[in-house]
Design an enzyme around this catalytic site. Structure first.
Site, PDB file in Angstrom:
ATOM      1  N   CYS A  34       0.940  -1.103   0.048  1.00 46.13           N
ATOM      2  CA  CYS A  34      -0.482   0.090   0.069  1.00 46.13           C
ATOM      3  C   CYS A  34       1.168   1.306  -0.184  1.00 46.13           C
ATOM      4  CB  CYS A  34      -0.755  -0.037   1.195  1.00 46.13           C
ATOM      5  SG  CYS A  34      -2.013   1.697   1.219  1.00 46.13           S
ATOM      6  N   GLY A  35       1.216   2.037  -0.827  1.00 49.97           N
ATOM      7  CA  GLY A  35       2.186   2.848  -0.994  1.00 49.97           C
ATOM      8  C   GLY A  35       1.276   4.328  -0.095  1.00 49.97           C
TER       9      GLY A  35
END
Length: 258
Positions: free
Chosen positions: A93-94
């Site tokens: 998850c950025g």
């Protein structure tokens, strides 16, 4: 009637991203193209700005997973120490682990590499190319792909992974390691096989990609982020058509002016 059979399945394993001896993230990833993954993740997460700021890289496999051990240029190492954080996610998850909500507003993009006017046939060709290029995807039906397509050369790079974020990071790393810096996204179309969420747009902005084309739909925040970064966002791209959500001026659509 039931029959015995065989199927190729995708592998996933914990992969730890380690900078200067400290773990930055642990991702579940396909254990391939790991050098690209290490460099690409470090670039799109803002740990480094150029691939040559990774001065050493070692891949260490253990009983519990794989460590991608990187050593950073001294200044980069000092900056990372000042904002050290650890984040973990099942497929990546950025935005996991950012310091504050205000950090969402932090500019992250490079100057965009303009591809010149694109036609609907170009978009269809790009989508067809990434579909044809997914070797692991065709075997397993269980991985995502990210690719970069140009009108003359076609698909110049493609990476696959069980995680859509990982696939894009691997692509970013492959292009950065093989191309010029700091503008290491050539003018073309970033092609994705997944839905478009905000972190994918953020990573594309860091790459300097001016055009994203994806098989599935975007989120509302991804659309707003693409607009803020002046990125052309094309999604729901299928052989019979596609939808343009932001910056349609880069496309030569019926009735548009060249």
């Amino acid at each position: 009637m039931a029959e015995a059979g065989a199927r190729t399945v995708a592998e996933e394993t914990p992969v730890a991203i380690v900078h200067d001896g400290s773990t930055y993230a642990v991702m579940m990833a396909t254990p391939a193209d790991l050098e690209d993954f290490a460099v690409g993740f470090s670039l799109t997460e803002g740990v480094i700005e150029r691939p040559d700021e990774v001065t050493g890289l070692e891949i260490v496999a253990g009983a519990l997973g794989i460590e991608l051990r990187m050593w950073l240029a001294p200044e980069r190492g000092r900056q990372l120490s000042a904002r050290r954080r650890t984040m973990a996610g099942p497929t990546g998850c950025g935005l996991c682990g950012i310091e504050s909500l205000e950090a969402l507003q932090r500019p992250r993009r490079r100057p965009l590499a303009e591809p010149g006017p694109l036609t609907p046939d170009d978009i269809r060709a790009a989508m067809a190319a990434i579909d044809e290029g997914q070797a692991l995807g065709h075997e397993t039906r269980a991985v995502h792909a990210a690719g970069f397509w140009r009108p003359v050369e076609g698909l110049i790079a493609l990476r696959e992974d069980v995680g859509r974020h990982n696939a894009l990071d691997k692509l970013a790393g492959a292009m950065a390691r093989g191309g010029p810096t700091p503008a290491w996204a050539p003018a073309g179309v970033l092609v994705l096989t997944s839905r478009v969420s905000v972190e994918l747009v953020e990573k594309a902005a860091v790459m300097g990609a001016a055009v994203i084309a994806a098989v599935s739909a975007p989120t509302a925040l991804a659309i707003r982020t693409a607009q803020a970064n002046e990125i052309t966002l094309i999604a729901v791209a299928r052989p019979d058509g596609f939808e343009v959500f932001t910056r349609p001026d880069r496309l030569l659509l019926p009735g548009s002016q060249a």
